[in-house]
Design a protein around this motif. Sequence first.
Motif, short mmCIF file in Angstrom:
data_model
loop_
_atom_site.label_atom_id
_atom_site.label_comp_id
_atom_site.label_asym_id
_atom_site.label_seq_id
_atom_site.Cartn_x
_atom_site.Cartn_y
_atom_site.Cartn_z
N UNK A 202 53.82 49.59 42.17
CA UNK A 202 53.64 50.84 42.88
C UNK A 202 52.73 50.64 44.08
N UNK A 206 45.64 56.49 50.44
CA UNK A 206 44.71 57.59 50.26
C UNK A 206 44.92 58.65 51.34
N UNK A 262 52.44 58.79 40.55
CA UNK A 262 51.58 59.97 40.53
C UNK A 262 50.98 60.26 41.90
N UNK A 264 47.46 61.64 42.77
CA UNK A 264 46.20 61.97 42.11
C UNK A 264 45.21 62.60 43.09
N UNK A 266 41.64 63.12 43.43
CA UNK A 266 40.47 62.56 42.74
C UNK A 266 39.15 63.17 43.11
N UNK A 267 39.08 63.79 44.28
CA UNK A 267 37.80 64.33 44.75
C UNK A 267 38.01 65.72 45.34
N UNK A 284 40.35 64.72 48.30
CA UNK A 284 40.82 63.36 48.58
C UNK A 284 41.66 62.87 47.41
N UNK A 285 42.72 62.17 47.74
CA UNK A 285 43.59 61.72 46.66
C UNK A 285 44.30 60.43 46.99
N UNK A 286 45.13 60.03 46.03
CA UNK A 286 45.90 58.79 46.13
C UNK A 286 47.35 59.13 45.86
N UNK A 363 51.75 50.22 37.66
CA UNK A 363 51.32 51.51 38.19
C UNK A 363 50.39 51.37 39.38
N UNK B 217 42.61 55.73 35.79
CA UNK B 217 43.04 55.27 37.11
C UNK B 217 44.10 56.24 37.64
N UNK B 218 44.04 56.49 38.95
CA UNK B 218 44.98 57.43 39.55
C UNK B 218 46.44 57.01 39.39
N UNK B 219 46.68 55.70 39.29
CA UNK B 219 48.04 55.20 39.14
C UNK B 219 48.62 55.50 37.77
N UNK B 221 47.51 58.41 36.02
CA UNK B 221 46.69 59.60 35.88
C UNK B 221 47.02 60.39 34.62
N UNK B 222 48.23 60.17 34.08
CA UNK B 222 48.64 60.84 32.84
C UNK B 222 47.81 60.37 31.64
N UNK B 228 39.84 68.76 38.06
CA UNK B 228 40.22 69.63 39.18
C UNK B 228 41.31 70.61 38.71
N UNK B 229 42.29 70.08 37.97
CA UNK B 229 43.33 70.99 37.46
C UNK B 229 42.74 71.98 36.45
N UNK B 274 38.99 58.65 45.35
CA UNK B 274 40.31 59.28 45.50
C UNK B 274 41.32 58.82 44.45
N UNK B 275 41.21 57.56 44.03
CA UNK B 275 42.22 57.07 43.10
C UNK B 275 41.72 56.98 41.67
N UNK B 276 40.74 57.81 41.33
CA UNK B 276 40.37 57.98 39.93
C UNK B 276 40.64 59.42 39.54
N UNK B 277 40.96 59.64 38.27
CA UNK B 277 41.10 61.01 37.79
C UNK B 277 39.70 61.61 37.68
N UNK B 278 39.52 62.77 38.26
CA UNK B 278 38.22 63.44 38.32
C UNK B 278 37.83 63.93 36.92
#
Lengths: 422, 422
Positions: A202, A206, A262, A264, A266-267, A284-286, A363, B217-219, B221-222, B228-229, B274-278
């Motif tokens: 994948x 950002x 995904x 994501x 993240x911020x 901010x996201x990915x 991923x 990891x945002x990749x 994220x599941x 945030x959600x 950005x690429x981590x789940x918050x």
Amino acid sequence: MAREGKIREWLEQHRERGIQLLEQFVRARSTQGNEKDVQQLVIEELERMNLEVDVWEPGGKELLGNPYFASSRKEFSGSPNVVGVLKGAGNGRSIILNGHVDVVPEGDLDKWEDDPYSARIVDGKMFGRGTTDMKGGNVSLLLAIQAIQALDIRLKGDIIFQSVVEEESGGAGTLATILRGYQADAALIPEPTNMKIFPKQQGSMWFRLHVKGQSAHGGTRYEGVSAIEKSMKVVESILELEKVRNERVTDPLYEKIPIPFPINLGKISGGDWPSSVCDLVVMEGRMGVSPEETMDAAKAELESWLVGLKEVDPWFEKHPVTVEWFGARWLPGSIDVEHELMKTLVVNYKRVLDEEPIIEASPWGTDGGLLTGVGGTPSIVFGPGVTEMAHFSNEYIELDKIFITAEIIALCLLDWCGVDGE
Amino acid sequence: MAREGKIREWLEQHRERGIQLLEQFVRARSTQGNEKDVQQLVIEELERMNLEVDVWEPGGKELLGNPYFASSRKEFSGSPNVVGVLKGAGNGRSIILNGHVDVVPEGDLDKWEDDPYSARIVDGKMFGRGTTDMKGGNVSLLLAIQAIQALDIRLKGDIIFQSVVEEESGGAGTLATILRGYQADAALIPEPTNMKIFPKQQGSMWFRLHVKGQSAHGGTRYEGVSAIEKSMKVVESILELEKVRNERVTDPLYEKIPIPFPINLGKISGGDWPSSVCDLVVMEGRMGVSPEETMDAAKAELESWLVGLKEVDPWFEKHPVTVEWFGARWLPGSIDVEHELMKTLVVNYKRVLDEEPIIEASPWGTDGGLLTGVGGTPSIVFGPGVTEMAHFSNEYIELDKIFITAEIIALCLLDWCGVDGE
């Protein structure tokens, strides 16, 4: 004894040496900007192996101005790339063996049970930042080449061993190897895959969204427009886009992955006073990018999707959400599952482990995206590290897997590059 | 000439003096912690008027330990309160005239067309931080007392003029006057009401919510849970609570107010990559409090409402949203619309302006909440400032309104306190 047996025997005899090498690599603490020490160790090892060694600091207009250049810095002095070439006799297929030496920061030290660079071994696992991602994989590569050298044969195709910087920050190190002219018939990258084979990776990039509102006093909040409430609609819309994008995926490699690509967020941050209406939220996201699409197409899809928000809420007509692409970026990577190197890898995996390998899509991105998409070198990701431990505290690697991976790779190299005189 | 005419004449003759006084007050730049200079000007003015002057720095265990104490600081040296008393002859109703001298920070200087403390006059308006909120009102009070003094009569009831600090940060200045023993039969506070009469003032308090998620990891994220959600559900739930609370309001004073007691979410922040789940979102807001309820009842309602989130989403069962009450706080205030001071104020407003005053509820709290709720002194808010300009850049006041307000207040004082010998 057959070559297979000799390789295994050599690896068993040199187990301590391999572990020592990894220990030295880990203790070199090679976070971004601090890769010089570990690269010096690599240089010494390659010289002992009598490879042609090429050492240079990435930089220059060609690199910085390249459309695929992504890094948080523009200056790489003290962060050399190292390439070692084992020239083949000719008429064989060449291969790039690529591994990065930069490691991500250790994060919250309180979450580590030991010094993050201890390289301490407990129950067959070595702990430390970079063990899994991906110095263990790099050691597998070096051991594989050394084992072949010990057979006293000559390969037909070239082996190009690349010890690069900057993978964790967007791949400027590998991009620099491509611009320096390195290319091969295929590439193998031992990132931490739990010894799964990843023919597809994948991509990701950002983005930063600005969601606007209108300020007012909290006591009369109806006179303003809350950017926090508007952001909720943006979050919902992004989730919807993610759904639409993933419904398109039909490749069976993604069958077991709940969300192959995904998006994501993240911020989030917005507002500066509890009793004022928030007039700006920044998120901010990915964005995950499929190997079947270009980065630009993915960008365009997100951008035009967000323009569509005005259909959801007329507020966005005059106050469109703005999108900024920033920071790190990894190209997606893909190799045909019927590619000859894939076949060779599967055959040798079975030969060594007597079981079918798991073939999946990864991923996350690797430098394989650049090697394939920019360098024209189809790449496979396959390595001994523990996927789940990459970037985490108490990162570790199972030492056995380093040697098994080395054995599989060595056998692949014989098959892929061919043996001179046979 | 009737007293009414004499008061107006005196105010006309002393217009320049009043404007000069306001100019001096504004230029004293009395943000939190810097109130000493303006209070020195007030002391000098009160001494010229021969009032009994009481000056002290708030502090001490009684204040800091009081359940109604709210401030961002615990140390008030250099920030004195000033009270001036004009003793009546006796047998009359006393009144507190309360105004704060602290001003909010000037904010973004680029949004000001001039120095925020210029006190420059253009087209009958004086510009500057504190003109409207609420030094213009304080000047109205001083002019009203001076106009009465010029009549050469003696009032029956006492006038207690209070020049306090800390209103903008939660009322510690006025709380200190109460603890020092000041009390009266009623109070008037000339906060910027556009010369509307506010018998009720909305209370408010600040809260901070922690909404939890789970990192990944945002990749992939599941594998995580996005805070945030989850926050989106919290925002929705807060909007629902606001609706429920406001549906209860039946008082006609709130008829024209879209949301009498808003709950404003003013700040949001969460995530660090950005690429981590918050995994954590923090939101800060302001809860409007009705004069018909206690602060504690309002707190309890928000807290138990958020416990109910687990019915919306089982995630909140094990990861409840936590609520923290912090920072500033203003008690709601209320006086009976049939209270004698209300009647007197309405009558004299009509006498001076020949029109009906607008009687409304205010969307924000004032020190009237403390005077009423803690000090036992029913309070009305009525002043010359421009409501919309309070806390904004290019804050201004219309100078005429200062003198009209002074005239109305002077007439009220005569009626309320009574004239000795009549």
